[in-house]
Design an enzyme around this catalytic site. Structure first.
Site, PDB file in Angstrom:
ATOM      1  N   ASN A   4      88.485  39.231 113.796  1.00 37.32           N
ATOM      2  CA  ASN A   4      89.896  38.921 114.080  1.00 37.32           C
ATOM      3  C   ASN A   4      90.471  38.122 112.914  1.00 37.32           C
ATOM      4  O   ASN A   4      89.758  37.824 111.958  1.00 37.32           O
ATOM      5  CB  ASN A   4      90.018  38.185 115.420  1.00 37.32           C
ATOM      6  CG  ASN A   4      89.249  36.875 115.412  1.00 37.32           C
ATOM      7  OD1 ASN A   4      89.530  35.989 114.613  1.00 37.32           O
ATOM      8  ND2 ASN A   4      88.251  36.770 116.286  1.00 37.32           N
ATOM      9  N   ASP A  25      81.049  33.200 126.933  1.00 37.70           N
ATOM     10  CA  ASP A  25      82.177  32.289 126.691  1.00 37.70           C
ATOM     11  C   ASP A  25      81.592  30.913 126.356  1.00 37.70           C
ATOM     12  O   ASP A  25      81.012  30.246 127.213  1.00 37.70           O
ATOM     13  CB  ASP A  25      83.073  32.230 127.937  1.00 37.70           C
ATOM     14  CG  ASP A  25      84.367  31.499 127.632  1.00 37.70           C
ATOM     15  OD1 ASP A  25      84.296  30.408 127.035  1.00 37.70           O
ATOM     16  OD2 ASP A  25      85.439  32.032 127.973  1.00 37.70           O
ATOM     17  N   ILE A  26      81.751  30.537 125.104  1.00 35.60           N
ATOM     18  CA  ILE A  26      81.100  29.300 124.636  1.00 35.60           C
ATOM     19  C   ILE A  26      81.750  28.083 125.282  1.00 35.60           C
ATOM     20  O   ILE A  26      81.063  27.180 125.775  1.00 35.60           O
ATOM     21  CB  ILE A  26      81.168  29.229 123.090  1.00 35.60           C
ATOM     22  CG1 ILE A  26      80.414  30.441 122.514  1.00 35.60           C
ATOM     23  CG2 ILE A  26      80.571  27.922 122.580  1.00 35.60           C
ATOM     24  CD1 ILE A  26      80.591  30.665 121.039  1.00 35.60           C
TER      25      ILE A  26
HETATM   26  O1  C5P Z   1      89.732  33.070 126.785  1.00 37.79           O
HETATM   27  P1  C5P Z   1      90.277  32.690 125.455  1.00 37.79           P
HETATM   28  O2  C5P Z   1      89.626  33.401 124.319  1.00 37.79           O
HETATM   29  O3  C5P Z   1      91.774  32.754 125.356  1.00 37.79           O
HETATM   30  O4  C5P Z   1      89.920  31.133 125.327  1.00 37.79           O
HETATM   31  C1  C5P Z   1      90.168  30.406 124.194  1.00 37.79           C
HETATM   32  C2  C5P Z   1      89.271  29.203 124.141  1.00 37.79           C
HETATM   33  O5  C5P Z   1      87.967  29.543 124.569  1.00 37.79           O
HETATM   34  C3  C5P Z   1      89.105  28.667 122.742  1.00 37.79           C
HETATM   35  O6  C5P Z   1      88.872  27.273 122.836  1.00 37.79           O
HETATM   36  C4  C5P Z   1      87.872  29.406 122.242  1.00 37.79           C
HETATM   37  O7  C5P Z   1      87.218  28.699 121.234  1.00 37.79           O
HETATM   38  C5  C5P Z   1      87.032  29.472 123.503  1.00 37.79           C
HETATM   39  N1  C5P Z   1      86.194  30.672 123.597  1.00 37.79           N
HETATM   40  C6  C5P Z   1      84.827  30.538 123.498  1.00 37.79           C
HETATM   41  N2  C5P Z   1      84.022  31.630 123.650  1.00 37.79           N
HETATM   42  C7  C5P Z   1      84.542  32.840 123.906  1.00 37.79           C
HETATM   43  C8  C5P Z   1      85.924  33.009 124.012  1.00 37.79           C
HETATM   44  C9  C5P Z   1      86.723  31.895 123.840  1.00 37.79           C
HETATM   45  O8  C5P Z   1      84.372  29.420 123.249  1.00 37.79           O
HETATM   46  N3  C5P Z   1      83.732  33.870 124.053  1.00 37.79           N
END
Ligand code: C5P
Length: 415
Positions: free
Chosen positions: A214, A310-311
């Site tokens: 991205n 999702d971290i």
């Molecule tokens: O769900 P979304 O991508 O919009 O969420 C954004 C937040 O979640 C940001 O803080 C991003 O660093 C974190 N994130 C994450 N791991 C993912 C997706 C998003 O830590 N797989």
């Protein structure tokens, strides 16, 4: 404030060593006590006698027997300091430090120290720009060594470029900043506050040569890591692929994929605060090919996607291992605040910085950000500001948060 701070100054070989005499004078004027190690190379440029006169102390050179009872061992020498400053730091000494070599007093003391170290490089521009020196300095910075300079200008060798040792006044300012920040974080936590930051995009392989990515530049996350480190917070940055240099004073771990980012975060979970600023890819290719996918007479390859971990949610829901404060970002293109409020609840993080990344705002990859700061007590609309300013403001809020906690807990203890 500087009066009881002790500096161990390591003076290595180089014409810039003459500036170290002025540096000693200025440090002492500011109230620091200074003890010096002069390397053999350094002693080719300035004399032990002038260093001794300015420090009003013995000068430690390889000629001293450190095992002698009347002298102090290199361990004591390096530990009886609040900060070790290497100025000038020659290419040779930087290389020794990066590789853990110790074959003289200066390098031995530097390997033995458990105190913060500041290096002030000084060398010819080609030596500074050489990939070996650059790799060595990156290694040192990733271990938390503070780098000051070099600056650009005419050199003693007649060339022009980066490599001049910073001016003594600027080095003293950097030393004072270091102690000021150290004091902030000690006041905050009693011990050093620690932070974990994610930054940049992730690259999810399709095959060995292609990947899904991205447009994240990593600027926001890197600026946050730098702002935290500048406040004396022990900061680890887990960064996806970016063009940015590692921030100063930050231990940086480089990863490619979301899974690698998660693994790196999990092994650094013992922190007070986590800030997830990375633009983690939501999906990766299931069973990425080991070989480059070939074109086949118009037949299109089928890519099956699978969801990435999702971290932010994982760190927020890490039970006993959860950092006290977990902060996320929400990049939205519509209903920015509403979506971010839901995201905060869904992922169980404490704060969310929501920003509008619709193409017309130029936020993704750009220098500015318009933030809505979402926390327990509601939403604050921050004015449009640079990513750097967002980082400073967030870092201040984090310091305030932990200062407040300390006040509360000492109040509780008193009751
Ligand atoms: O769900 P979304 O991508 O919009 O969420 C954004 C937040 O979640 C940001 O803080 C991003 O660093 C974190 N994130 C994450 N791991 C993912 C997706 C998003 O830590 N797989």
């Amino acid at each position: 404030m500087n009066q009881n701070k002790r500096i161990l100054l390591v003076i290595s070989g180089g014409i810039a060593a003459y500036k170290s005499l002025d540096l000693i004078r200025r440090m002492r004027e500011k109230g620091f006590s200074v003890r010096a190690i002069l390397t053999k190379g350094g002693a080719e440029f300035i004399t032990p006698l002038s260093v001794a006169a300015l420090t009003e102390d013995k000068v430690y050179t390889d000629l001293f027997s450190l095992t002698d009872e009347s002298e102090m061992g290199h361990i004591r020498l390096s530990r009886e300091a609040d900060l070790v400053v290497v100025a000038p730091a020659s290419a040779d000494l930087i290389a020794k430090m990066a590789n853990g070599m110790c074959n003289d007093l200066a390098s031995t003391a530097l390997l033995a120290t458990d105190k913060p170290v500041m290096v002030v490089p000084a060398m010819n521009v080609r030596m500074w720009e050489h990939p070996a020196t650059q790799a060595n300095i990156s290694t040192l910075k990733s271990r938390g060594v503070i780098q000051v300079g070099p600056t650009e200008g005419a050199m003693a060798c007649g060339e022009f470029g980066l490599g001049r040792m910073s001016e003594p006044a600027d080095i003293v300012t950097a030393i004072q900043d270091h102690f000021k920040n150290d004091t902030i974080s000690k006041q905050v936590n009693g011990s050093r506050l620690s932070a974990l930051v994610t930054s940049g995009p992730t690259h999810e392989p399709i095959d060995p040569v292609r990947y899904i990515a991205n447009r994240s530049s990593g600027r926001q996350g890197h600026a946050i890591a730098a702002a935290l480190a500048a406040r004396g917070i022990e900061t680890t940055l887990v960064s996806g692929p970016t063009d940015l240099p590692d921030p100063e004073g930050v231990a940086t771990i480089h990863v490619e994929t979301a899974q690698e980012m998660l693994d790196a975060c999990k092994s650094h979970l013992n922190v007070d605060v986590a800030i997830c600023a990375a633009a983690v890819a939501d999906w990766r290719v299931d069973h990425a090919g080991n070989q480059k996918i070939k074109k086949q007479n118009g037949l299109l390859p089928e890519l099956t996607l699978t969801e990435n971990p999702d971290i932010l949610a994982t760190l927020s829901q890490a039970g006993k291992e959860r950092p006290e404060l977990v902060v996320g970002f929400a990049a939205e293109t519509e209903n920015v605040v509403e979506n971010a409020v839901h995201k905060r609840a869904r992922k169980s993080c404490d704060w969310i910085l929501a920003n509008d990344v619709s193409p017309e705002t130029g936020t993704f990859g750009g220098a500015e950000n318009l933030i809505h700061f979402i926390h327990d007590d509601g939403v604050e609309d921050w004015p449009k500001m640079t990513k750097q300013a967002v980082a400073e403001r967030l870092a201040d809020r984090i310091v305030d948060h932990f200062s407040g906690r300390e006040k509360t807990s000492s109040k509780d203890a008193a009751e």
